[in-house]
Design an enzyme around this catalytic site. Structure first.
Site, short mmCIF file in Angstrom:
data_model
loop_
_atom_site.label_atom_id
_atom_site.label_comp_id
_atom_site.label_asym_id
_atom_site.label_seq_id
_atom_site.Cartn_x
_atom_site.Cartn_y
_atom_site.Cartn_z
N ASP A 210 -10.37 1.20 0.68
CA ASP A 210 -10.33 2.63 0.98
C ASP A 210 -11.63 3.28 0.49
O ASP A 210 -12.41 2.65 -0.21
CB ASP A 210 -9.11 3.27 0.32
N GLU B 247 -3.90 6.49 18.64
CA GLU B 247 -4.59 5.32 18.10
C GLU B 247 -3.93 4.04 18.62
O GLU B 247 -2.77 3.78 18.31
CB GLU B 247 -4.50 5.40 16.57
N ARG C 158 -9.40 -6.57 13.21
CA ARG C 158 -8.55 -5.85 14.15
C ARG C 158 -9.33 -4.63 14.62
O ARG C 158 -9.96 -3.94 13.80
CB ARG C 158 -7.26 -5.42 13.42
N ARG D 102 -0.07 5.77 16.17
CA ARG D 102 0.07 7.12 15.62
C ARG D 102 -0.66 8.15 16.46
O ARG D 102 -1.57 7.82 17.20
CB ARG D 102 -0.38 7.19 14.16
N TYR E 228 -10.10 -4.85 2.52
CA TYR E 228 -9.39 -3.68 3.06
C TYR E 228 -9.60 -2.51 2.08
O TYR E 228 -8.68 -2.04 1.44
CB TYR E 228 -7.91 -4.08 3.15
N ARG F 185 0.83 -1.20 0.00
CA ARG F 185 0.00 0.00 0.00
C ARG F 185 0.87 1.26 0.00
O ARG F 185 0.44 2.32 -0.43
CB ARG F 185 -0.90 0.04 1.25
N ARG G 17 9.95 5.43 -3.18
CA ARG G 17 10.27 6.39 -4.24
C ARG G 17 11.72 6.83 -4.18
O ARG G 17 12.21 7.14 -3.10
CB ARG G 17 9.44 7.66 -4.02
#
Ligand code: FAD
Ligand code: UDP
Length: 374
Positions: free
Chosen positions: A357, A307, A254, A285, A355, A175, A179
């Protein structure tokens, strides 16, 4: 207005249910939507506190490369130019994400893509990988080497999913972009942003029709037999295994615990998202919500959310499907049962156990609506 006769019952007022309900109403169908929470919008729900849009179920950044989906969602809100660029905090030191030339340079002092590639190749060699990566650990080391794996991936991933990275599917780490440019954009998509004024308005506008009735605080399972008897067709965006009373066994999910705090300062961490990638910190996070809208909000106030990943058990919020081979196999068995459930269509992150988005959920709901309503 309350309608007396309906064409559809939609279970769940998240993005999937709302997109379907809107499309059905545009086709002159009468829709009843029930939602077990006390509000609509599912996990994209945002609420204004101190002039700040608080993402109540975790940070949500809209991104897509599909122009049709981008145009679709822009009917319901104006999006700002926010680009997600989270920072990683590993044992007190900050690194840029996703894995890019800034990260490589911070870690190893390399200055060029060739130097970074050379360093990663050197570390990757330790893996001695023959075929395709078989799990998340192998995939991560083969993409970015052992150093980034140890500092920025292993601890975070194992906290997030509650299992060794060796046991997790490789796709999860794919995901994230890798770069060889100095570019901290977390996504590769053409379009990205945050709706000015929050996400809840999007779902509210989708559901604002004389042909749609919405009831919150109502659980489908409190009255399943009645709903199946009284409605010609049901769109179900809850958990597919729960629908079938877990008769083939439980799918794994989860869960998360969000700890939100209001602080009497202007700026806590200088960024919307900071990941804590070591194993010792119990949360993954910290979100500082005002930075999604460039600091908008009351002066001298900020709101942060930590979180904490949690084990899921029945009754907890199933935030993430755990799409490993075993669960996907079990899902297939449930999907086969679903095929025989002629008047029920299963959709969304929980109904399809994917999963997804937001842009993928909108796409899936539009495809399903077109097939159903044509
Ligand atoms: P949901 O939003 O879960 O909606 C389903 C609804 O059905 C819920 O409101 C639930 O209460 C209701 N329901 C369930 N069972 C019943 C029942 N028995 N009776 C009545 N109602 C019921 N996507 C992105 O694109 N970008 C991001 O940055 C991003 N960040 C995320 C961060 C987190 C922490 C999480 C958990 C998800 C994130 N997502 C992100 C994914 C996004 O939240 C989902 O794609 C989207 O919300 C899925 O919509 P949905 O309608 O399928 O599910
Ligand atoms: N990940 C990581 N370190 C990070 C951020 C993400 O190892 O700092 C891994 C982790 O396994 C996570 C996956 O990448 O589950 C996908 O991250 P993403 O940000 O897409 O997770 P989500 O938005 O679903 O919470």
């Amino acid at each position: 207005m309350t309608l007396t006769k309906y064409d559809y019952l939609v279970v769940g007022a998240g993005l999937f249910g709302a997109v379907f309900a809107r499309e059905a109403a545009l086709h002159q169908k009468r829709v009843k939507v029930i939602e077990k929470r006390e509000h609509v919008a599912g996990n994209i729900y945002t609420e204004e506190i101190d002039g700040i849009q608080v993402h109540q179920y975790g940070a949500h950044i809209f991104h897509t490369s599909d122009k049709a989906i981008w145009d679709y969602v822009n009917q319901f809100a104006t999006f700002n130019r926010y680009t997600n660029s989270p920072m990683a905090n590993y044992q007190g030191k900050l690194y840029n994400l996703p894995f890019n030339m800034n990260t490589f340079s911070e870690l190893w002092g390399v200055r060029t893509p060739a130097e970074a590639q050379q360093e990663i190749a050197r570390q990757r060699a330790a893996l001695n990988l023959a075929g395709a990566p078989r799990n998340l650990e192998e995939q991560a080391i083969s993409l970015v080497g052992t150093d980034i794996y140890e500092k920025l991936i292993k601890g975070y991933t194992e906290k997030q999913w509650g299992q060794p990275a060796k046991d997790l599917p490789a796709f999860i780490i794919r995901r994230l972009p890798v770069r060889y440019t100095f570019d901290n954009n977390y996504f590769n998509d053409t379009y990205q942003g945050i709706p000015i004024g929050g996400y809840t308005q999007i779902v509210e506008k989708m559901l604002a029709s004389d042909l749609i009735d919405v009831e919150t605080g109502v659980d489908f399972f409190a009255n399943k037999a009645h709903y199946l008897r009284d409605f010609p067709k049901v769109i179900f965006s809850g958990m597919i295994d729960q629908y079938f009373d877990y008769q083939l066994g439980e799918l794994a999910y989860r869960s998360l615990r969000f700890e939100t705090e209001e602080l009497a300062i202007d700026n806590y961490q200088g960024n919307a998202v900071v990941n804590y990638t070591d194993a010792a910190t119990p949360f993954t996070r910290i979100i500082e919500h005002k930075h999604f809208e460039f600091g908008k909000g009351n002066a001298g106030k900020t709101i942060i959310t930590r979180e904490y990943p949690q084990t899921w058990k029945r009754g907890d919020e199933p935030y993430y499907p755990v799409n490993n081979a075993q669960n996907n196999q079990l899902y297939k068995a449930y999907a086969a049962l679903a095929k025989d459930e002629k008047n029920v269509i299963f959709g969304g992150r929980l109904g399809q156990y994917r999963y997804f988005d937001m842009h993928q959920v909108i796409h899936a709901a539009l495809v399903m609506a077109e097939r159903e309503l044509k």
